[in-house]
Design a protein around this motif. Structure first.
Motif, PDB file in Angstrom:
ATOM      1  N   GLY A 409       0.766  -1.231   0.000  1.00 25.46           N
ATOM      2  CA  GLY A 409       0.000   0.000   0.000  1.00 25.46           C
ATOM      3  C   GLY A 409       0.798   1.282   0.000  1.00 25.46           C
ATOM      4  N   LEU A 410       0.178   2.317  -0.562  1.00 22.00           N
ATOM      5  CA  LEU A 410       0.643   3.690  -0.410  1.00 22.00           C
ATOM      6  C   LEU A 410       0.217   4.243   0.941  1.00 22.00           C
ATOM      7  N   VAL A 411      -0.708   3.553   1.565  1.00 20.90           N
ATOM      8  CA  VAL A 411      -1.320   4.005   2.815  1.00 20.90           C
ATOM      9  C   VAL A 411      -1.276   2.874   3.832  1.00 20.90           C
ATOM     10  N   ASP A 412      -0.778   3.171   5.005  1.00 17.21           N
ATOM     11  CA  ASP A 412      -0.788   2.214   6.112  1.00 17.21           C
ATOM     12  C   ASP A 412      -2.169   2.191   6.754  1.00 17.21           C
ATOM     13  N   VAL A 413      -2.594   1.000   7.163  1.00 11.71           N
ATOM     14  CA  VAL A 413      -3.883   0.852   7.855  1.00 11.71           C
ATOM     15  C   VAL A 413      -3.631   0.196   9.210  1.00 11.71           C
ATOM     16  N   ASP A 414      -3.947   0.895  10.281  1.00 13.46           N
ATOM     17  CA  ASP A 414      -3.792   0.334  11.615  1.00 13.46           C
ATOM     18  C   ASP A 414      -4.761  -0.831  11.773  1.00 13.46           C
ATOM     19  N   ARG A 415      -4.270  -1.992  12.158  1.00 14.01           N
ATOM     20  CA  ARG A 415      -5.077  -3.204  12.175  1.00 14.01           C
ATOM     21  C   ARG A 415      -6.143  -3.185  13.277  1.00 14.01           C
ATOM     22  N   ALA A 416      -5.974  -2.343  14.278  1.00 17.23           N
ATOM     23  CA  ALA A 416      -6.944  -2.288  15.373  1.00 17.23           C
ATOM     24  C   ALA A 416      -7.951  -1.158  15.194  1.00 17.23           C
ATOM     25  N   SER A 417      -7.471   0.018  14.782  1.00 14.91           N
ATOM     26  CA  SER A 417      -8.345   1.187  14.694  1.00 14.91           C
ATOM     27  C   SER A 417      -8.810   1.494  13.273  1.00 14.91           C
ATOM     28  N   PHE A 418      -8.146   0.904  12.268  1.00 13.85           N
ATOM     29  CA  PHE A 418      -8.395   1.158  10.844  1.00 13.85           C
ATOM     30  C   PHE A 418      -8.026   2.570  10.421  1.00 13.85           C
ATOM     31  N   VAL A 419      -7.290   3.269  11.261  1.00 10.63           N
ATOM     32  CA  VAL A 419      -6.834   4.607  10.893  1.00 10.63           C
ATOM     33  C   VAL A 419      -5.890   4.506   9.703  1.00 10.63           C
ATOM     34  N   ARG A 420      -6.131   5.315   8.685  1.00 14.43           N
ATOM     35  CA  ARG A 420      -5.308   5.368   7.497  1.00 14.43           C
ATOM     36  C   ARG A 420      -4.232   6.444   7.635  1.00 14.43           C
ATOM     37  N   SER A 421      -3.011   6.110   7.223  1.00 15.37           N
ATOM     38  CA  SER A 421      -1.901   7.064   7.285  1.00 15.37           C
ATOM     39  C   SER A 421      -1.118   6.991   5.979  1.00 15.37           C
ATOM     40  N   MET A 422      -1.067   8.109   5.270  1.00 16.01           N
ATOM     41  CA  MET A 422      -0.327   8.117   4.018  1.00 16.01           C
ATOM     42  C   MET A 422       1.175   7.960   4.272  1.00 16.01           C
ATOM     43  N   LYS A 423       1.794   7.118   3.485  1.00 11.88           N
ATOM     44  CA  LYS A 423       3.235   6.927   3.545  1.00 11.88           C
ATOM     45  C   LYS A 423       3.931   8.001   2.691  1.00 11.88           C
ATOM     46  N   PRO A 424       5.232   8.194   2.873  1.00  9.22           N
ATOM     47  CA  PRO A 424       5.954   9.126   1.991  1.00  9.22           C
ATOM     48  C   PRO A 424       5.772   8.796   0.515  1.00  9.22           C
ATOM     49  N   SER A 425       5.621   7.510   0.189  1.00  9.67           N
ATOM     50  CA  SER A 425       5.439   7.131  -1.212  1.00  9.67           C
ATOM     51  C   SER A 425       4.151   7.707  -1.794  1.00  9.67           C
ATOM     52  N   ALA A 426       3.107   7.833  -0.977  1.00 12.88           N
ATOM     53  CA  ALA A 426       1.862   8.433  -1.462  1.00 12.88           C
ATOM     54  C   ALA A 426       2.083   9.888  -1.834  1.00 12.88           C
ATOM     55  N   ARG A 427       2.831  10.586  -1.005  1.00 12.52           N
ATOM     56  CA  ARG A 427       3.109  11.990  -1.296  1.00 12.52           C
ATOM     57  C   ARG A 427       4.040  12.115  -2.505  1.00 12.52           C
ATOM     58  N   HIS A 428       4.954  11.177  -2.639  1.00 11.14           N
ATOM     59  CA  HIS A 428       5.830  11.181  -3.803  1.00 11.14           C
ATOM     60  C   HIS A 428       5.019  10.930  -5.082  1.00 11.14           C
ATOM     61  N   TYR A 429       4.099  10.000  -5.018  1.00 15.05           N
ATOM     62  CA  TYR A 429       3.229   9.725  -6.157  1.00 15.05           C
ATOM     63  C   TYR A 429       2.459  10.986  -6.533  1.00 15.05           C
ATOM     64  N   ALA A 430       1.978  11.716  -5.536  1.00 17.04           N
ATOM     65  CA  ALA A 430       1.261  12.964  -5.798  1.00 17.04           C
ATOM     66  C   ALA A 430       2.154  13.954  -6.537  1.00 17.04           C
ATOM     67  N   ARG A 431       3.429  14.032  -6.141  1.00 11.58           N
ATOM     68  CA  ARG A 431       4.349  14.944  -6.834  1.00 11.58           C
ATOM     69  C   ARG A 431       4.567  14.513  -8.284  1.00 11.58           C
ATOM     70  N   LEU A 432       4.750  13.227  -8.488  1.00 12.36           N
ATOM     71  CA  LEU A 432       4.963  12.731  -9.848  1.00 12.36           C
ATOM     72  C   LEU A 432       3.773  13.059 -10.743  1.00 12.36           C
ATOM     73  N   ILE A 433       2.568  12.889 -10.194  1.00 17.98           N
ATOM     74  CA  ILE A 433       1.368  13.198 -10.969  1.00 17.98           C
ATOM     75  C   ILE A 433       1.309  14.690 -11.287  1.00 17.98           C
ATOM     76  N   GLY A 434       1.574  15.509 -10.276  1.00 20.94           N
ATOM     77  CA  GLY A 434       1.519  16.951 -10.474  1.00 20.94           C
ATOM     78  C   GLY A 434       2.504  17.443 -11.533  1.00 20.94           C
ATOM     79  N   GLU A 435       3.666  16.837 -11.580  1.00 25.56           N
ATOM     80  CA  GLU A 435       4.679  17.221 -12.565  1.00 25.56           C
ATOM     81  C   GLU A 435       4.272  16.866 -13.987  1.00 25.56           C
ATOM     82  N   ARG A 436       3.407  15.876 -14.124  1.00 27.14           N
ATOM     83  CA  ARG A 436       3.071  15.365 -15.462  1.00 27.14           C
ATOM     84  C   ARG A 436       1.675  15.749 -15.915  1.00 27.14           C
ATOM     85  N   ARG A 437       0.973  16.482 -15.106  1.00 26.35           N
ATOM     86  CA  ARG A 437      -0.414  16.796 -15.426  1.00 26.35           C
ATOM     87  C   ARG A 437      -0.458  18.131 -16.159  1.00 26.35           C
TER      88      ARG A 437
END
Length: 437
Positions: A409-437
């Motif tokens: 995943g690009l996003v970590d999911v806490d197995r007990a609370s289901f809280v989602r947390s974006m990893k640095p790779s998710a933010r990097h993916y966002a930058r790559l998209i922004g550069e090419r859009r």
């Protein structure tokens, strides 16, 4: 080869591929803006993320004492209830499409008995997906089937295609006007990949797999319990091809007017040495599925690594090979190979519907994103029209027999609370998209 090898693509290719190669990233000036309408996305599946899929074949298999699954899926990522959070994260990354499944076992938990509540649920999911600015790309069957379908012999039974087409017809009548793109199956040739790798499994694992299916038949008083990830490929291939054709017609009947394609497990098969059998193995991997592609609207390329073959067959990885957390070679260049293969095999539009890496080292995921997107750009520079890049997966989810130990995943999911947390790779993916859009 580890005993846990199964017929899932991310498991069956584990530990058997060759050494990794460093990828030279394109220079800043070499980056290309993607064409108008290019789809940036992430993928997920119903069973792997929703949780509580109690009427499915997989749920039963996961809970048997004889199971080959490391752990049951349980609540998964609770995306059944938290899908709005997932869509919001996808949009925050800058995605404009989202690939996910509608679960057949929820919609038709008993033969011919369709759940209005389940169809209403998926309609809400689809409309909310669109409300977040995401094109919904729907998979009608991502490996799992209703338990009743498996109990009667699954895809081994001659009328299985008709039953699947009935489900596709019912689901499309209820949901079709909200669907953006679709495929009847995820990795429609997964059973052929399993056939290539089946010989790599130990006798002990093969015996355990047989015992699990026998236990499922006994537990359900079924004459021939059959699940696609453990079935005899030769017994199901023809019926799956028939199901693809009939489902295509049922879905295209509408409502809705959207592309319906074939997603394939597309692994790069590279020859090494004299008299390599790579060409034969590649032919066996795809069988007649390129014909199915040509009878549909698009092909979905789904690539994770390469295979190398010499005169004796598939080659194990050499010592020192960089392996992913899923156990196979870190080789993002494979995506360029399979895109070019698709361009040779079909004139249908090419979409990258899955590529990704299982790893606990997010820096390697970032490198994978850089390198695999660069492969798309190289293919486009060669004149191959590629219409999407969809990463597997948005969330750390249930990875079939491997449970929750493999993190794509690009996003970590806490197995007990289901809280989602974006990893640095998710933010990097966002930058790559922004550069090419």
């Amino acid at each position: 080869m580890a005993d846990h090898i199964t017929a899932t693509r991310r498991s069956v290719i584990a530990g058997m591929t060759a050494a990794s190669m460093a990828v030279a990233l394109p220079a800043q000036g070499a980056r290309r803006r993607m064409p108008k309408g290019f789809l940036w996305g992430a993928a997920i599946s119903a069973h792997q993320s929703e949780g509580g899929n109690v009427a499915s074949d997989s749920w039963l298999l996961e809970h048997l004492p004889e199971t080959v699954y490391k752990e049951p899926s349980g609540d998964a990522c609770d995306s059944l209830n938290r899908y709005q959070q997932d869509f919001a994260i996808a949009r925050a990354i800058g995605l404009n499409c989202y690939r996910f499944g509608i679960e057949w076992a929820r919609i038709e938990p008993e033969p011919g008995k369709f759940s209005i509540a389940a169809l209403d649920h998926y309609r809400r999911v689809l409309t909310d997906c669109r409300a977040h600015g995401l094109l919904p790309i729907v998979t009608y069957s991502h490996f799992t089937v209703p338990r009743w379908f498996a109990m009667r012999g699954g895809w081994e039974v001659a009328d299985s295609a008709d039953l699947f087409a009935r489900f596709c017809d019912t689901a499309t009548r209820a949901l079709g006007d909200q669907i953006g793109m679709a495929s009847p199956f995820n990795e429609a040739n997964i059973h052929l990949l399993a056939k290539l790798w089946r010989g790599a499994a130990t006798p002990e694992y093969r015996a355990k797999r047989v015992a699990m299916i026998a236990a499922a038949a006994k537990a359900t008083n079924a004459p021939a319990f059959s699940s696609i990830l453990f079935a005899d490929p030769d017994r199901i291939d023809g019926n799956l091809l028939d199901a693809q054709a009939k489902a295509y017609q049922a879905i295209k009947a509408g409502p809705g007017d959207f592309l319906v394609g074939v997603t394939l497990s597309t692994q790069a098969v590279e020859p090494f040495g004299e008299n390599s059998v790579a060409a034969r193995l590649e032919s066996e991997l795809y069988g007649s599925w390129w014909d199915a592609v040509n009878a549909s609207d698009f092909v979905g390329v789904q690539t994770y690594t390469r295979m190398r073959a010499d005169a004796n067959g598939l080659m194990p990885p050499p010592e020192g090979a960089e392996l992913t957390g899923a156990g196979y070679e870190y080789y993002p260049q494979a995506l360029g190979h399979t895109i070019r293969l698709a361009a040779r095999k079909t004139v249908r539009p090419i979409y990258v519907t899955e590529t990704g890496i299982g790893t606990d080292n997010d820096a390697r995921r970032i490198a994978w994103l850089d390198a695999s997107i660069a492969e798309v750009e190289r293919c486009q520079a060669e004149g191959i029209a590629v219409h999407s890049y969809i990463y597997w997966s948005l969330l750390d989810n249930f990875e079939w027999t491997q449970g929750y130990g493999q993190r794509f995943g690009l996003v970590d999911v806490d197995r007990a609370s289901f809280v989602r947390s974006m990893k640095p790779s998710a933010r990097h993916y966002a930058r790559l998209i922004g550069e090419r859009r």
